[in-house]
Every structure is written in structure tokens, then in C-alpha cells.
Scaffold this motif. Structure first.
Motif, PDB file in Angstrom:
ATOM      1  N   ALA A  70      -4.880 -10.487 -12.895  1.00 28.77           N
ATOM      2  CA  ALA A  70      -4.564  -9.061 -12.720  1.00 28.77           C
ATOM      3  C   ALA A  70      -5.056  -8.519 -11.390  1.00 28.77           C
ATOM      4  CB  ALA A  70      -5.173  -8.255 -13.865  1.00 28.77           C
ATOM      5  N   ALA A  71      -5.800  -9.304 -10.618  1.00 29.91           N
ATOM      6  CA  ALA A  71      -6.404  -8.788  -9.384  1.00 29.91           C
ATOM      7  C   ALA A  71      -5.358  -8.305  -8.387  1.00 29.91           C
ATOM      8  CB  ALA A  71      -7.297  -9.849  -8.750  1.00 29.91           C
ATOM      9  N   ALA A  72      -4.403  -9.164  -8.049  1.00 29.58           N
ATOM     10  CA  ALA A  72      -3.398  -8.785  -7.060  1.00 29.58           C
ATOM     11  C   ALA A  72      -2.548  -7.611  -7.539  1.00 29.58           C
ATOM     12  CB  ALA A  72      -2.531  -9.984  -6.699  1.00 29.58           C
ATOM     13  N   PRO A  73      -2.062  -7.615  -8.784  1.00 30.11           N
ATOM     14  CA  PRO A  73      -1.319  -6.441  -9.257  1.00 30.11           C
ATOM     15  C   PRO A  73      -2.154  -5.161  -9.260  1.00 30.11           C
ATOM     16  CG  PRO A  73      -0.890  -8.314 -10.680  1.00 30.11           C
ATOM     17  CD  PRO A  73      -1.997  -8.721  -9.767  1.00 30.11           C
ATOM     18  N   LEU A  74      -3.457  -5.278  -9.510  1.00 29.55           N
ATOM     19  CA  LEU A  74      -4.313  -4.097  -9.523  1.00 29.55           C
ATOM     20  C   LEU A  74      -4.456  -3.529  -8.112  1.00 29.55           C
ATOM     21  CD1 LEU A  74      -6.098  -2.190 -11.132  1.00 29.55           C
ATOM     22  CD2 LEU A  74      -7.976  -3.834 -10.913  1.00 29.55           C
ATOM     23  N   ILE A  75      -4.668  -4.385  -7.127  1.00 34.18           N
ATOM     24  CA  ILE A  75      -4.729  -3.909  -5.745  1.00 34.18           C
ATOM     25  C   ILE A  75      -3.398  -3.283  -5.349  1.00 34.18           C
ATOM     26  CG2 ILE A  75      -4.924  -4.634  -3.335  1.00 34.18           C
ATOM     27  CD1 ILE A  75      -6.988  -6.702  -4.246  1.00 34.18           C
ATOM     28  N   ALA A  76      -2.289  -3.903  -5.756  1.00 30.68           N
ATOM     29  CA  ALA A  76      -0.965  -3.348  -5.456  1.00 30.68           C
ATOM     30  C   ALA A  76      -0.784  -1.986  -6.105  1.00 30.68           C
ATOM     31  CB  ALA A  76       0.121  -4.312  -5.915  1.00 30.68           C
ATOM     32  N   ALA A  77      -1.339  -1.814  -7.313  1.00 33.53           N
ATOM     33  CA  ALA A  77      -1.237  -0.524  -7.996  1.00 33.53           C
ATOM     34  C   ALA A  77      -2.026   0.545  -7.250  1.00 33.53           C
ATOM     35  CB  ALA A  77      -1.736  -0.658  -9.435  1.00 33.53           C
ATOM     36  N   VAL A  78      -3.206   0.185  -6.738  1.00 33.46           N
ATOM     37  CA  VAL A  78      -3.990   1.130  -5.933  1.00 33.46           C
ATOM     38  C   VAL A  78      -3.193   1.549  -4.702  1.00 33.46           C
ATOM     39  CG1 VAL A  78      -6.061   1.408  -4.523  1.00 33.46           C
ATOM     40  CG2 VAL A  78      -6.211   0.254  -6.748  1.00 33.46           C
ATOM     41  N   GLU A  79      -2.595   0.589  -4.027  1.00 32.44           N
ATOM     42  CA  GLU A  79      -1.802   0.900  -2.839  1.00 32.44           C
ATOM     43  C   GLU A  79      -0.611   1.784  -3.188  1.00 32.44           C
ATOM     44  OE1 GLU A  79      -0.799  -2.890  -1.243  1.00 32.44           O
ATOM     45  OE2 GLU A  79      -2.832  -3.314  -0.511  1.00 32.44           O
ATOM     46  N   ALA A  80       0.000   1.544  -4.350  1.00 31.22           N
ATOM     47  CA  ALA A  80       1.148   2.359  -4.763  1.00 31.22           C
ATOM     48  C   ALA A  80       0.737   3.805  -5.000  1.00 31.22           C
ATOM     49  CB  ALA A  80       1.772   1.767  -6.030  1.00 31.22           C
ATOM     50  N   VAL A  81      -0.456   4.017  -5.561  1.00 28.85           N
ATOM     51  CA  VAL A  81      -0.939   5.381  -5.763  1.00 28.85           C
ATOM     52  C   VAL A  81      -1.078   6.087  -4.418  1.00 28.85           C
ATOM     53  CG1 VAL A  81      -2.939   6.744  -6.497  1.00 28.85           C
ATOM     54  CG2 VAL A  81      -2.100   4.892  -7.954  1.00 28.85           C
ATOM     55  N   ILE A  82      -1.636   5.386  -3.424  1.00 26.86           N
ATOM     56  CA  ILE A  82      -1.786   5.972  -2.088  1.00 26.86           C
ATOM     57  C   ILE A  82      -0.429   6.294  -1.479  1.00 26.86           C
ATOM     58  CG2 ILE A  82      -2.644   5.555   0.249  1.00 26.86           C
ATOM     59  CD1 ILE A  82      -4.829   5.950  -1.880  1.00 26.86           C
ATOM     60  N   ASP A  83       0.482   5.334  -1.526  1.00 25.86           N
ATOM     61  CA  ASP A  83       1.779   5.498  -0.876  1.00 25.86           C
ATOM     62  C   ASP A  83       2.635   6.567  -1.555  1.00 25.86           C
ATOM     63  OD1 ASP A  83       0.913   3.451   0.757  1.00 25.86           O
ATOM     64  OD2 ASP A  83       2.066   1.890  -0.269  1.00 25.86           O
ATOM     65  N   GLN A  84       2.662   6.542  -2.872  1.00 29.21           N
ATOM     66  CA  GLN A  84       3.524   7.475  -3.596  1.00 29.21           C
ATOM     67  C   GLN A  84       3.034   8.912  -3.516  1.00 29.21           C
ATOM     68  OE1 GLN A  84       3.863   5.903  -7.592  1.00 29.21           O
ATOM     69  NE2 GLN A  84       4.744   3.963  -6.868  1.00 29.21           N
ATOM     70  N   HIS A  85       1.716   9.105  -3.331  1.00 33.15           N
ATOM     71  CA  HIS A  85       1.172  10.460  -3.262  1.00 33.15           C
ATOM     72  C   HIS A  85       0.860  10.892  -1.834  1.00 33.15           C
ATOM     73  CE1 HIS A  85       0.540   9.444  -7.526  1.00 33.15           C
ATOM     74  NE2 HIS A  85       0.593  10.743  -7.743  1.00 33.15           N
TER      75      HIS A  85
END
Length: 378
Positions: free
Chosen positions: A123-138
Motif C-alpha cells: 500500500a506504500a506507493a498507492p498511499l503516496i500517490a493518494a497524498v499527491e492527488a490530494v495536493i493536486d486536486q485541491h
């Protein structure tokens, strides 16, 4: 292919304790459900504190959290101990809004530990990707994972995050059987100085180590006075509220070590430590009477005593403090990871970090030369 789903939660308290701790483990108390929920329930975070708890979760195929990032939306850069005020100023002068930013951390705690809480390593890589998505989408300026466990650095590096190096001073237990055993590895002059300091610090005082149910409400009341005094002098306004300490004692008292100095039965100073799987973490100190060397005694020497008695490998005595060097605490690197989506901003910060790291590592080598341990010929 395994399906993982990312989501945000409205605070750590919204996640069942067993699910959170299945990801966080039991080794580091600062990422435990009990510690982080105590911050929320005591209003130390949330409200007008500038810390909004928004854990980012990746669920596994069983519907349970496979990985969690203890994330906070921040409206300032206080209480982090990895300073980015210059970055904020540069971004604001360029016309951007640095705040809110995303902080992945244990609030107010400069304690290295896992910042990706993983029940499933996949889950590490998907979790980092999710953090980045929060930054990008907001449209946020940045995400910062501070005091990252060195074992997790490659995960952030693989995702292209910038890595920043800092320094703390930690004490290492080399199998010592007692404090005197530890003193024997020091140079004679340093050994004598420490013995002299300890004798002067405790003259006329009683030192007590309290944990679990032995910590009574009157002890917390005394420590609250100590904490307020130190906090008001260092920060202007203490970060933690009075209910936090009560909750800490109620929900994880077995992880708390409260070291008090008493004069005629009245506490005049105290140090608060948390007990990890292999580390004693020194966190807060304060006093109502100024006694020479008592800070060193309670925060450093008594912590060493406690670590040796418990068979712990390390004492981490908090951020900064070159004065710890003479007390047997040596410089070690600390690490943070930073996601800056704007390429120009990332380039500027990256160039700065290269220069800063060279200076930090040079300083670490310089400081290590002043460690108090015996050398050949001493």
C-alpha cells in the motif's frame, strides 16, 4: 490485480482504534491511535489550532485500511520543528498561497517514526500517490512528511519527493548495566564533570519515576504548571491543552514515564517521557524553581538511567541542543520528505537542499569530534 481505494477521514477518531493500530504497530507511541486521538479530543489540534486532522487512507481488498498517512491541513508552520518559513515567504512573494499545506507528522513531536502506517507494504506507493492527488486536486502548494523513519525514505525517494536532512542528538545504549557502566566509556574529565553535575542537581531533592496508575491527578497538575512555564517562554502559547495530559494518562499511562524532582514532598520540576518498543522519548520539561543542572539531570541523565533499567536501545531527547553532546548524546541525521508540484518551486527548493545537506553533514562531523567518549591514549 489487487484493488486499493483511497479516501480521507474526518480525524483519527473517525477510524476504529484496532484498524489504525493494525497499520501503525506498537513500536512508536506518537503514531498510535491513543496519542493522536488525545490530541484531537483535547482540542490541541483542530478548531483554531491551525492543525486540521485529515488522515489519508488506502483500503485493501478486504475493506480494511492497508495504509494510512497521519495527515494534517496546516494554516501555518508552527509545531513542526522542520522549518520552511523561507519557502513559504518565497512562494507568497511569487504570488502563490503557501497555506494551507499538508503535513504528514505526529503533531508537536520531533520524533522520527513511520509516516506511512502500513498493514500491507504494497500500500506504500498507492498511499503516496493518494497524498499527491490530494495536493493536486485541491491546488495546494505542498506536502511535507517530517521526521521520517530512515527505513521509509526510499519509498518517498522512489516517488520523486525531495529529501531534507537535519540533526538531533540521541544516546545509544551499548549494553550498559548501569549509569556508572556508561560513565566508564567517557573521557576522565567528562566523567568527573557529569558526576559533579548530578550531585549538585539533586542536592536536597527527591527524584521519582512514575508511570501508569502511579501518576495521580496531583502529579499531572504539577506537570501542567511546569509545561505552561516552559511553553510560554519558548513559544508564547503552549501547543498542548490541559486535558491532553489527563487523556494521555488515562489512555496510554503504561507508555508514560513522568520524572519528578520534589523538595520536601512538593514537585518543583518534571520531565515527561514516552516509552517505545526500544526507545525512550524525552518530550517536555519544566520547573517552578531554578536549580542549576536540574534540567540536565531530569531530561538526560535520569532518562539514561530509565533506558538502562528497561533495556531500551536509545534515548531521543527532542529537537536541537548541542549542549546534549557533553552528556553523551551524539549527533544523528533526521529526515523529511517534500512534495512540491510546481516544477520551478521544486527546482529552487531542491537546489537549496543540496547546499543545506552539505552544510548539515559537515556540521555533524564537526560536532561528533566533540563527543565525550574516550579515545586512544586517554
Amino acid at each position: 490485480m489487487t484493488t486499493l481505494t483511497a479516501r480521507l477521514a474526518d480525524g483519527v477518531g473517525a477510524i476504529p482504534a484496532d484498524q489504525w493500530d493494525a497499520c501503525a504497530g506498537t513500536g512508536n507511541p506518537f503514531v498510535s491511535h491513543a496519542f493522536l486521538v488525545a490530541l484531537e479530543q483535547s482540542a490541541s489540534v483542530g478548531g483554531r489550532s491551525g492543525w486540521q486532522s485529515i488522515p489519508i487512507i488506502v483500503d485493501g481488498p478486504d475493506g480494511m485500511p492497508a495504509g494510512i498517512a497521519p495527515a494534517y491541513a496546516k494554516s501555518h508552520s508552527q509545531g513542526e520543528y522542520v522549518f520552511d518559513h523561507a519557502w513559504a515567504d518565497a512562494w507568497e512573494r511569487a504570488g502563490g498561497s503557501y497555506y494551507p499545506k499538508l503535513q504528514i507528522a505526529a503533531p508537536f513531536s520531533p520524533v522520527p517514526g513511520p509516516r506511512l502506517l502500513l498493514r500491507d507494504p504494497a500500500a506504500a506507493a498507492p498511499l503516496i500517490a493518494a497524498v499527491e492527488a490530494v495536493i493536486d486536486q485541491h491546488g495546494l502548494s505542498s506536502a511535507h512528511a517530517t521526521f521520517v523513519d530512515p527505513a521509509q525514505l526510499p519509498l518517498f525517494e522512489a516517488a520523486g519527493w525531495l529529501i531534507r536532512e537535519g540533526t538531533q542528538f540521541h544516546w545509544a545504549n551499548d549494553g550498559y548495566r548501569s549509569f556508572d557502566d556508561f560513565l566508564e566509556v567517557l573521557a576522565s574529565r567528562k566523567r568527573k564533570a557529569i558526576r559533579k553535575e548530578r550531585a549538585a542537581a539533586v542536592e536536597g531533592l527527591t527524584i521519582r519515576h512514575l508511570t501508569g496508575d502511579a501518576i495521580e491527578p496531583r502529579h499531572w497538575q504539577a506537570f501542567w504548571a511546569f509545561y505552561q512555564d516552559t511553553g510560554s517562554r519558548k513559544w508564547g502559547q503552549p501547543y498542548l491543552t490541559r486535558p491532553f495530559f489527563r487523556l494521555l494518562g488515562e489512555t496510554m499511562g503504561d507508555k508514560v514515564l513522568l520524572i519528578l524532582a520534589e523538595r520536601d514532598g512538593v514537585p518543583i520540576a518534571g520531565a515527561l517521557d514516552l516509552i517505545g518498543a526500544d526507545t525512550l522519548y524525552g518530550r517536555y520539561w519544566g520547573c517552578t524553581e531554578d536549580v542549576p543542572f536540574l534540567h540536565f539531570e531530569l531530561c538526560y541523565y535520569q532518562a539514561i538511567d530509565a533506558a538502562i533499567a528497561r533495556g531500551l536501545k536509545t534515548v531521543e531527547a527532542g529537537a536541537q541542543g548541542e549542549h546534549k553532546l557533553a552528556r553523551g548524546y551524539v549527533p544523528v541525521p533526521t529526515w523529511s520528505a517534500h512534495y512540491l508540484p510546481d516544477p520551478n518551486f521544486r527546482q529552487a527548493v531542491g537546489d537549496f537542499l543540496v547546499r543545506e545537506r552539505a552544510a548539515v553533514e559537515s556540521d555533524q562531523l564537526h560536532l561528533a569530534a566533540f563527543a565525550p567518549f574516550r579515545r586512544s591514549g586517554d
